[in-house]
Scaffold this active site. Structure first.
Site, mmCIF file in Angstrom:
data_model
loop_
_atom_site.group_PDB
_atom_site.id
_atom_site.type_symbol
_atom_site.label_atom_id
_atom_site.label_comp_id
_atom_site.label_asym_id
_atom_site.label_seq_id
_atom_site.Cartn_x
_atom_site.Cartn_y
_atom_site.Cartn_z
ATOM 1 C CB CYS A 45 -4.770 -19.386 10.686
ATOM 2 S SG CYS A 45 -6.443 -19.751 10.181
ATOM 3 N NE ARG A 48 -0.833 -14.264 10.235
ATOM 4 C CZ ARG A 48 -0.134 -14.653 9.189
ATOM 5 N NH1 ARG A 48 0.979 -14.030 8.900
ATOM 6 N NH2 ARG A 48 -0.517 -15.653 8.455
ATOM 7 C CD1 TRP A 61 -10.252 -14.139 9.669
ATOM 8 C CD2 TRP A 61 -10.059 -15.440 7.860
ATOM 9 N NE1 TRP A 61 -10.928 -13.540 8.645
ATOM 10 C CE2 TRP A 61 -10.828 -14.321 7.532
ATOM 11 C CE3 TRP A 61 -9.809 -16.387 6.889
ATOM 12 C CZ2 TRP A 61 -11.348 -14.126 6.271
ATOM 13 C CZ3 TRP A 61 -10.330 -16.201 5.626
ATOM 14 C CH2 TRP A 61 -11.092 -15.060 5.326
ATOM 15 C CG ASN A 113 -1.723 -21.080 10.149
ATOM 16 O OD1 ASN A 113 -2.526 -21.225 11.059
ATOM 17 N ND2 ASN A 113 -0.699 -20.243 10.211
ATOM 18 N N GLY A 114 -4.115 -22.893 6.770
ATOM 19 C CA GLY A 114 -4.289 -23.353 5.394
ATOM 20 C C GLY A 114 -5.628 -24.045 5.219
ATOM 21 C CD GLU A 139 -1.286 4.038 -6.957
ATOM 22 O OE1 GLU A 139 -2.389 4.613 -6.947
ATOM 23 O OE2 GLU A 139 -0.549 3.970 -5.958
ATOM 24 C CE LYS A 183 1.485 6.343 -4.238
ATOM 25 N NZ LYS A 183 0.362 5.553 -4.066
ATOM 26 C CD GLU A 228 -0.634 9.598 -2.722
ATOM 27 O OE1 GLU A 228 -1.572 9.328 -1.963
ATOM 28 O OE2 GLU A 228 0.137 8.719 -3.184
ATOM 29 C CG HIS A 233 -10.381 12.821 -27.981
ATOM 30 N ND1 HIS A 233 -11.064 13.133 -29.133
ATOM 31 C CD2 HIS A 233 -10.030 11.518 -28.100
ATOM 32 C CE1 HIS A 233 -11.144 12.058 -29.908
ATOM 33 N NE2 HIS A 233 -10.520 11.070 -29.301
ATOM 34 C CE LYS A 282 -0.535 3.842 4.908
ATOM 35 N NZ LYS A 282 -0.149 3.802 3.505
HETATM 36 C C1 G6P Z 1 -5.624 7.997 1.980
HETATM 37 C C2 G6P Z 1 -4.209 7.458 1.822
HETATM 38 C C3 G6P Z 1 -4.083 6.716 0.498
HETATM 39 C C4 G6P Z 1 -5.115 5.617 0.409
HETATM 40 C C5 G6P Z 1 -6.525 6.160 0.658
HETATM 41 C C6 G6P Z 1 -7.517 5.035 0.850
HETATM 42 O O1 G6P Z 1 -5.860 8.957 1.017
HETATM 43 O O2 G6P Z 1 -3.283 8.528 1.866
HETATM 44 O O3 G6P Z 1 -2.778 6.157 0.386
HETATM 45 O O4 G6P Z 1 -5.053 5.020 -0.851
HETATM 46 O O5 G6P Z 1 -6.573 6.933 1.843
HETATM 47 O O6 G6P Z 1 -7.181 4.367 2.022
HETATM 48 P P1 G6P Z 1 -7.560 2.873 2.333
HETATM 49 O O7 G6P Z 1 -6.964 2.614 3.696
HETATM 50 O O8 G6P Z 1 -9.054 2.793 2.338
HETATM 51 O O9 G6P Z 1 -6.952 2.028 1.275
#
Ligand code: G6P
Length: 611
Positions: free
Chosen positions: A2, A27, A75, A100-101, A484, A488, A491, A507, A606
């Site tokens: 909202c 949003r 929403w 909102n809420g 993760e 990073k 990437e 292992h 992205k």
């Molecule tokens: C691409 C982006 C990642 C992301 C992945 C999933 O590989 O580069 O940063 O984690 O897609 O994207 P999503 O929008 O579904 O989270």
């Protein structure tokens, strides 16, 4: 979610309200409406399901002009997304409210108000507010006095805006659990749930604090705090750097987005936490009913979002006792899946448009899942539209290809899911929910403390400048955090990085360890610490250099070939969120040293909308 916009001015405010709503569209919402005190001296409203453009067309077809008004994008939580459930809600022809809420005691208030003769025209929780206020005005005729008294009867979360045809020189606002900001103009003032909505009309803002009530007139703003004492709130001049589409003072979007995490995590929590519990309705109107039937969870996602799902598996099983499976979407969609009875399908995605995740959701619909939930950052995405339930992550636009703030807000959302499922199913241990709600409230501050590690992590990054391979280790819910961290690093710095559960080291991957292979470890102070320390000895014995992000209370210190970086202490359940931050900073600074294109790394996109 909202959105609220309000205005009191000398000029016609209808277009300002509509423009404000458009700025909040990102949003996510399913209906929109506005109410204006017209030049003819009436309160009039227009409401439409669907887009703000539908509302704009309705106002175009039947114009509406005035100097005072409130507007809303809804929403749905209580009641379907229909025109009669859309805000503003009226009591008679005199009073209009947008909200909102979630008002948790709405049923009880509704019965009471019905008994007093008030007629309800929607299924929303919001409508109780406007009738309650109308009733209070009978004994307290001043709008601010009445609002102060009425909100005392509301349990739950709210950001409210109110206008009355009887006092048409003012706009009233109340905040508890849902943000509101006043935009200051010259001879005109505004209100919104997000300053973005008002950037067209002002650059000066006053943020309401929890429990504040505000009376906003053209020439004057008066604010009372939760105790009813008149207070001044600081006026903040807006800085360009705070805008999502602008790097501001930061060298890269990625660094800016890393530093935004305390703010966006706060936003993700807003309106979703009760005093000692999570508000299950935040997941949608049918959430409580659906969650009550859930006996298993299947999570599907890609990339960073998949890692968030892996953390959630630890939480769902250890805290809520609910069996959980996690799979990358590109695998799930093409294999023959056996679905356990009463399984909730959860997709996680920043964009909500990732082709494999979307295809997995579409397949899931054929496979007999109990229902689907999308944890997503984009309210108008396909994933959200096609899922039964949604929780938006409120990270705001993420520009850097390497996901950072989307990940931590996903984790926060998944913790809310864990607690909600545990609450509804009655599977949480006593006191766990209240404790974690309390810790979640403190989380933005703790993340700020983790960001203060920036300088030391920047220095540590030098250890990686000439390296080509790295290992990341973690145990328990920190294993996906290590994954993760490795993702990073590969990437954006193009260094080959692999993550292993620390217990798997001997292992296989131990064979790779030598002085050219730094080993990064996340070591919170939990029951696995001693085991982890043994794993680290195994690395040191082979000449491997260790970089350990360790709880400040873990009793670990620097030694030859061992670099210990202290991380602020945090409750173990939330450690995965906190430990993510130094790993993000590490990959960022290594990439900067290597001179790569941090925000747009080679070969990556992205949003992966193709297979
Ligand atoms: C691409 C982006 C990642 C992301 C992945 C999933 O590989 O580069 O940063 O984690 O897609 O994207 P999503 O929008 O579904 O989270």
């Amino acid at each position: 979610m909202c959105g609220i916009v309000g205005a009191v001015a000398e000029r016609n405010i209808t277009t300002i309200l509509i423009e404000g709503l458009k700025r909040l569209e990102y949003r996510g919402y399913d209906s929109a409406g506005l109410a204006v005190y017209t030049q003819q001296g009436n309160l009039e409203r227009r409401r439409r399901i669907g887009k703000v453009s539908e509302l704009e067309a309705a106002v175009g077809a039947e114009p509406l002009a005035g100097n005072l008004g409130i507007a809303h994008t809804r929403w749905a939580t209580h009641g379907a997304p229909t025109e009669h459930n859309a805000h503003p809600h009226f009591s008679g022809h005199e009073l209009a409210v947008v909200h909102n809420g979630i008002i948790e005691n709405h049923e009880e208030l509704r019965e009471k108000l019905k008994g007093l003769g008030y007629v309800f025209s929607s299924e929303t929780d919001t409508e109780v507010i406007v009738h309650l206020l109308a009733h209070t005005l009978k004994s307290l005729p001043d709008l601010a006095d009445a609002l102060k008294a009425a909100v005392k009867q509301l349990h739950g979360a709210y950001g409210l805006a109110v206008i009355s045809a009887k006092q048409p020189d003012r706009l009233l606002a109340a905040r508890s659990g849902s943000p509101l900001v006043i935009g200051l103009g010259h001879g005109e003032n505004f209100l919104a749930s997000d300053q973005l909505a008002l950037r067209q009309v002002t650059d000066r803002f006053m943020y309401l604090e929890e429990g504040d009530i505000a009376e906003i007139r053209r020439e004057q703003v008066t604010i009372w705090d939760v105790a009813g004492t008149q207070v001044q709130r600081e006026t903040v001049q807006y800085h360009e750097g705070a805008e999502a589409a602008d790097k501001g003072e930061y060298r890269h979007f990625m660094l800016k987005e890393i530093h935004e995490q305390p703010t966006v995590v706060q936003r993700t929590l807003e309106g979703r936490l009760g005093k000692d519990h999570v508000m299950v309705q935040a997941f949608g109107p049918q959430a409580a009913e659906l969650f009550a039937k859930v006996r298993n969870v299947q999570i599907v996602a890609c990339g960073t979002s998949y890692h968030a799902g892996m953390v959630a598996r630890y939480w769902l099983e250890s805290l809520a006792g609910i069996p959980c499976q996690v799979e990358v979407a590109s695998e799930f969609r093409y294999r023959k899946v056996v679905v356990q009875p009463d399984t909730l399908f959860v997709s996680i995605s920043q964009s909500g448009e990732t082709a494999d995740t979307l295809a997995a959701l579409r397949n899931a619909k054929e496979l007999g899942f109990l229902g689907s939930l999308a944890i997503c950052n984009v309210g108008i995405s396909s994933l959200v539209r096609e899922s039964d339930l949604t929780l938006l992550t409120q990270a705001g636009p993420e520009i850097g290809v390497a996901s950072t703030k989307a990940f931590t807000t996903q984790l926060v959302s998944l913790m809310l899911l864990t607690l909600s499922l545990g609450q509804v199913r009655g599977t949480l241990a006593a006191g766990v929910e209240a404790e974690l709600v309390e810790e979640l409230r403190r989380l933005p501050t703790r993340l700020g403390e983790a960001l203060a590690m920036d300088a030391i992590v920047e220095k540590t990054a030098e250890l990686f400048a000439d390296k080509h391979h790295t290992l990341f280790l973690g145990r328990g819910a920190q294993f996906p955090v290590a994954m993760e961290g490795a993702l990073k690093l590969k990437e954006i710095s193009y260094i080959h990085a692999e993550a292993y559960p620390a217990g798997e080291l001997k292992h296989g991957p131990l064979a790779l360890v030598d002085s050219d292979m730094p080993v990064v470890t996340v070591a919170p102070n939990n029951e696995l610490l001693e085991k982890l320390k043994s794993n680290l000895q195994e690395v040191r014995a082979r000449g491997g250099e260790l970089i350990v992000f360790a709880d400040e209370q873990a009793g670990m210190s620097n030694g030859e070939g061992t670099h210990v970086i202290a991380v602020p202490h945090i409750i173990d359940a939330l450690a995965p969120i906190l430990y993510t931050i130094p790993l993000q900073l590490l990959s960022y600074y290594v990439a900067v040293l290597k001179g790569t294109d941090v925000d747009q790394p080679r070969n990556l996109a992205k949003s992966v909308t193709v297979e």
